[in-house]
Design a protein around this motif. Structure first.
Motif, PDB file in Angstrom:
ATOM      1  N   THR A 150       0.842  -1.199   0.000  1.00  0.00           N
ATOM      2  CA  THR A 150       0.000   0.000   0.000  1.00  0.00           C
ATOM      3  C   THR A 150       0.877   1.249   0.000  1.00  0.00           C
ATOM      4  N   GLU A 151       0.314   2.325  -0.537  1.00  0.00           N
ATOM      5  CA  GLU A 151       1.101   3.555  -0.552  1.00  0.00           C
ATOM      6  C   GLU A 151       1.403   4.023   0.867  1.00  0.00           C
ATOM      7  N   SER A 152       0.490   3.783   1.814  1.00  0.00           N
ATOM      8  CA  SER A 152       0.785   4.228   3.186  1.00  0.00           C
ATOM      9  C   SER A 152       1.930   3.421   3.793  1.00  0.00           C
ATOM     10  N   ALA A 153       2.037   2.130   3.429  1.00  0.00           N
ATOM     11  CA  ALA A 153       3.160   1.324   3.926  1.00  0.00           C
ATOM     12  C   ALA A 153       4.482   1.853   3.388  1.00  0.00           C
ATOM     13  N   ILE A 154       4.471   2.279   2.119  1.00  0.00           N
ATOM     14  CA  ILE A 154       5.705   2.813   1.533  1.00  0.00           C
ATOM     15  C   ILE A 154       6.053   4.154   2.177  1.00  0.00           C
ATOM     16  N   GLY A 181      -4.616   6.037  -4.179  1.00  0.00           N
ATOM     17  CA  GLY A 181      -5.623   7.080  -4.111  1.00  0.00           C
ATOM     18  C   GLY A 181      -6.166   7.280  -2.708  1.00  0.00           C
ATOM     19  N   THR A 182      -5.865   6.336  -1.806  1.00  0.00           N
ATOM     20  CA  THR A 182      -6.393   6.443  -0.441  1.00  0.00           C
ATOM     21  C   THR A 182      -5.399   7.115   0.501  1.00  0.00           C
ATOM     22  N   GLY A 183      -4.135   7.224   0.100  1.00  0.00           N
ATOM     23  CA  GLY A 183      -3.127   7.820   0.990  1.00  0.00           C
ATOM     24  C   GLY A 183      -2.812   9.230   0.561  1.00  0.00           C
ATOM     25  N   TYR A 184      -1.663   9.695   0.983  1.00  0.00           N
ATOM     26  CA  TYR A 184      -1.305  11.074   0.695  1.00  0.00           C
ATOM     27  C   TYR A 184      -0.196  11.188  -0.329  1.00  0.00           C
ATOM     28  N   SER A 185       0.215  10.054  -0.883  1.00  0.00           N
ATOM     29  CA  SER A 185       1.332  10.133  -1.809  1.00  0.00           C
ATOM     30  C   SER A 185       0.830  10.623  -3.165  1.00  0.00           C
ATOM     31  N   SER A 186       1.747  11.089  -3.959  1.00  0.00           N
ATOM     32  CA  SER A 186       1.404  11.540  -5.302  1.00  0.00           C
ATOM     33  C   SER A 186       2.174  10.689  -6.293  1.00  0.00           C
ATOM     34  N   LEU A 187       1.759  10.761  -7.532  1.00  0.00           N
ATOM     35  CA  LEU A 187       2.493  10.050  -8.567  1.00  0.00           C
ATOM     36  C   LEU A 187       3.928  10.575  -8.648  1.00  0.00           C
TER      37      LEU A 187
END
Ligand code: C2E
Ligand code: CA
Ligand code: CA
Ligand code: CA
Length: 277
Positions: A150-154, A181-187
């Motif tokens: 998941t992006e939040s794990a990264i 799309g659920t976390g705060y990271s961007s492309l």
């Protein structure tokens, strides 16, 4: 007595005694589940829209507790993550998946498996060594595996995650950003990561066609991902209309109840042999 139990259990103290007792039992038994049994993998088909065929399955963990019966991963995965047993579960999942690939390869079924990796696994020192050993033992190439993260794990510890992701890539394993799309990271941030694929979170996919905002997000995510050289998977595809939209927008891979629920290995094999797609 909570003082003898791992962190995280305090969270449940406010709950009822019955719920509290259940948590204690589950936390205790989860640790031993890889040895005592009760764990299994289900496989959900992922459909390649270009080729119109199944090429991959997501492995999803199931736990049958001797007293409490089927426990959903939504309950036991977060417990395992909070109480330090997730690494044991991940090790079990990786071995079960690699063993399954070994069996399938032996019968001429060439498929890939994607599996889920938690934040705690990314900061462990042992994951890469364990995976490398298992790939060698079962004579499987890393290219047959995809790790979903998941992006939040990264983003919890991006520098350490980046180091582990590079080591996993070194084994040939492909990396996919789950729940995008659920976390705060961007492309833009993800561009620094050695990932090959994004999975757009089901919350954007399920009502596609009804909610105009979701359509804009999904379409632009597909376009930007492709511009960055990433493949795009949509999960939670439940309706024909959703499939048609995603197809028209150039999404690479679809997964969802429209095609199939997660299946036990034999049912998955039968499905692959005769996909009703
Ligand atoms: P996830 O990785 O986002 O997995 C997708 C979840 O959505 C699965 O739920 C799947 O059964 C469900 N799903 C697939 N298609 C549809 C659909 O069309 N509609 C709906 N409503 N749902 C759909 P499941 O198997 O209950 O797993 C829940 C979560 O538990 C997973 O979410 C993942 O975060 C976690 N999980 C499951 N197995 C493992 C594992 O082996 N390791 C780790 N770390 N986490 C796992
Ligand atoms: Ca996943
Ligand atoms: Ca997901
Ligand atoms: Ca999820």
């Amino acid at each position: 007595d909570a003082t003898q139990l791992p962190d995280g259990l305090q969270l449940y103290q406010q709950g009822s005694d019955v719920a509290h007792q259940r948590q204690i039992t589950l936390i205790r038994d989860l640790r031993h589940a890889p040895q005592t049994g009760g764990l299994s993998l289900l496989f959900q088909p992922k459909i390649d829209l270009q080729q119109g065929r199944v090429y991959q399955a997501e492995a999803l963990l199931r736990w049958h507790h001797p007293q409490h019966g089927a426990i959903s991963p939504g309950e036991f995965i977060p417990l395992a993550e909070r109480t330090g047993s997730i690494q044991l579960l991940t090790a079990w999942v990786v071995e079960a998946a690699i063993r399954q690939l070994h069996q399938w390869n032996g019968r001429g079924l060439h498929l890939e498996i994607s599996l889920n990796i938690s934040a705690e696994d990314l900061v462990s020192q042992t994951l890469e060594d364990q995976v490398a050993e298992l790939l060698g033992r079962y004579a499987i190439k890393g290219e047959q595996l995809v790790f979903e993260i998941t992006e939040s794990a990264i983003m919890r510890d991006p520098e350490r995650a980046l180091a582990m992701l590079h080591r996993l890539r070194g084994l040939g394993i492909r990396l996919s950003v789950d729940d995008f799309g659920t976390g705060y990271s961007s492309l833009a941030q993800l561009r620094r990561m050695p990932v090959q694929e994004l999975k757009i979170d089901q919350s954007f996919i399920r009502e596609l066609g009804e909610a105009r905002g979701d359509a804009v997000i999904v379409r632009s995510t597909i376009d930007m991902s492709h511009a960055l050289g990433l493949k795009v998977v949509a999960e939670g595809v439940e309706h024909d209309e959703t499939r048609d939209l995603l197809h028209a927008w150039g999404c690479d891979t679809l997964q969802g109840y429209l095609y199939s629920r997660p299946l036990p290995p034999e049912a998955f094999e039968a499905w692959v042999a005769q996909p009703p797609v």
